[in-house]
Design a protein around this motif. Structure first.
Motif, PDB file in Angstrom:
ATOM      1  N   THR A  29       7.924  72.543  52.714  1.00  0.00           N
ATOM      2  CA  THR A  29       7.841  72.790  53.815  1.00  0.00           C
ATOM      3  C   THR A  29       8.621  74.156  54.261  1.00  0.00           C
ATOM      4  O   THR A  29       9.627  74.515  54.010  1.00  0.00           O
ATOM      5  N   THR A  41       4.467  82.944  60.848  1.00  0.00           N
ATOM      6  CA  THR A  41       4.166  81.423  60.757  1.00  0.00           C
ATOM      7  C   THR A  41       2.658  81.085  60.544  1.00  0.00           C
ATOM      8  O   THR A  41       2.385  80.371  59.545  1.00  0.00           O
ATOM      9  N   VAL A  45       1.534  79.957  54.859  1.00  0.00           N
ATOM     10  CA  VAL A  45       1.082  78.812  53.901  1.00  0.00           C
ATOM     11  C   VAL A  45       0.322  79.994  52.807  1.00  0.00           C
ATOM     12  O   VAL A  45       0.482  79.811  51.586  1.00  0.00           O
ATOM     13  N   ASN A  61       1.211  69.229  49.427  1.00  0.00           N
ATOM     14  CA  ASN A  61       1.486  69.485  50.993  1.00  0.00           C
ATOM     15  C   ASN A  61       2.284  70.519  50.996  1.00  0.00           C
ATOM     16  O   ASN A  61       3.370  70.679  50.497  1.00  0.00           O
ATOM     17  N   THR A  63       3.388  73.216  54.218  1.00  0.00           N
ATOM     18  CA  THR A  63       3.149  73.381  55.842  1.00  0.00           C
ATOM     19  C   THR A  63       4.105  74.176  56.265  1.00  0.00           C
ATOM     20  O   THR A  63       5.231  74.428  55.658  1.00  0.00           O
ATOM     21  N   HIS A  65       6.087  75.600  59.696  1.00  0.00           N
ATOM     22  CA  HIS A  65       6.498  75.507  61.067  1.00  0.00           C
ATOM     23  C   HIS A  65       7.292  76.852  61.956  1.00  0.00           C
ATOM     24  O   HIS A  65       7.876  77.673  60.997  1.00  0.00           O
ATOM     25  N   ALA A  79       9.085  67.156  62.826  1.00  0.00           N
ATOM     26  CA  ALA A  79       8.061  67.757  61.856  1.00  0.00           C
ATOM     27  C   ALA A  79       8.355  67.784  60.556  1.00  0.00           C
ATOM     28  O   ALA A  79       7.445  67.615  59.576  1.00  0.00           O
ATOM     29  N   ASP A  82       7.422  64.298  59.220  1.00  0.00           N
ATOM     30  CA  ASP A  82       5.957  64.210  59.242  1.00  0.00           C
ATOM     31  C   ASP A  82       5.390  65.011  57.817  1.00  0.00           C
ATOM     32  O   ASP A  82       4.369  64.453  57.063  1.00  0.00           O
ATOM     33  N   ASP A  83       5.834  65.922  57.487  1.00  0.00           N
ATOM     34  CA  ASP A  83       5.727  66.522  56.305  1.00  0.00           C
ATOM     35  C   ASP A  83       5.907  65.635  54.949  1.00  0.00           C
ATOM     36  O   ASP A  83       5.216  65.600  54.119  1.00  0.00           O
ATOM     37  N   ARG A  86       3.334  62.938  54.940  1.00  0.00           N
ATOM     38  CA  ARG A  86       2.059  63.686  54.245  1.00  0.00           C
ATOM     39  C   ARG A  86       2.119  63.895  52.853  1.00  0.00           C
ATOM     40  O   ARG A  86       1.218  63.363  52.155  1.00  0.00           O
ATOM     41  N   THR A  87       3.402  64.183  52.389  1.00  0.00           N
ATOM     42  CA  THR A  87       3.467  64.683  51.129  1.00  0.00           C
ATOM     43  C   THR A  87       3.303  62.999  50.236  1.00  0.00           C
ATOM     44  O   THR A  87       2.871  63.015  48.952  1.00  0.00           O
TER      45      THR A  87
END
Length: 93
Positions: A29, A41, A45, A61, A63, A65, A79, A82-83, A86-87
């Motif tokens: 993240t 931002t 990535v 993953n 991401t 932010h 947030a 959520d990361d 997802r991971t």
């Protein structure tokens, strides 16, 4: 402070010759308040994936932010959660 000094004095090196050196599935993240100079931002990535550090990880993953900083889990908890989800979603090993 000793931990930071020793991390620079004695950098981590893998104990194997596998690629990538960090074999575990890794979620990363990236947060806006810690963007490097000149990196936004929106391109954070891609900046990371093009860096010399990216091949060290088995990233599943990555991401970025716009908000958050060193304490991302307090600053943008939804947030960050959520990361994490997802991971680990769908991983059974």
């Amino acid at each position: 402070m000793r931990m930071y000094a020793n991390a620079n004095r004695y950098p981590w090196t893998p104990s194997h010759d596998l690629t990538p050196p960090v074999q575990a599935p890794t979620g990363i993240t990236l947060v806006g308040y810690e963007n490097p100079p000149g990196v936004t931002t929106e391109n954070r990535v891609q900046d990371f994936l093009g860096s010399p550090r990216a091949p060290w990880f088995n990233h599943v993953n990555v991401t970025a932010h716009p908000g958050g900083g060193h304490f991302v889990f307090w600053e943008v908890p939804d947030a960050w959660v959520d990361d994490v989800r997802r991971t680990f979603r769908g991983r059974t090993d």
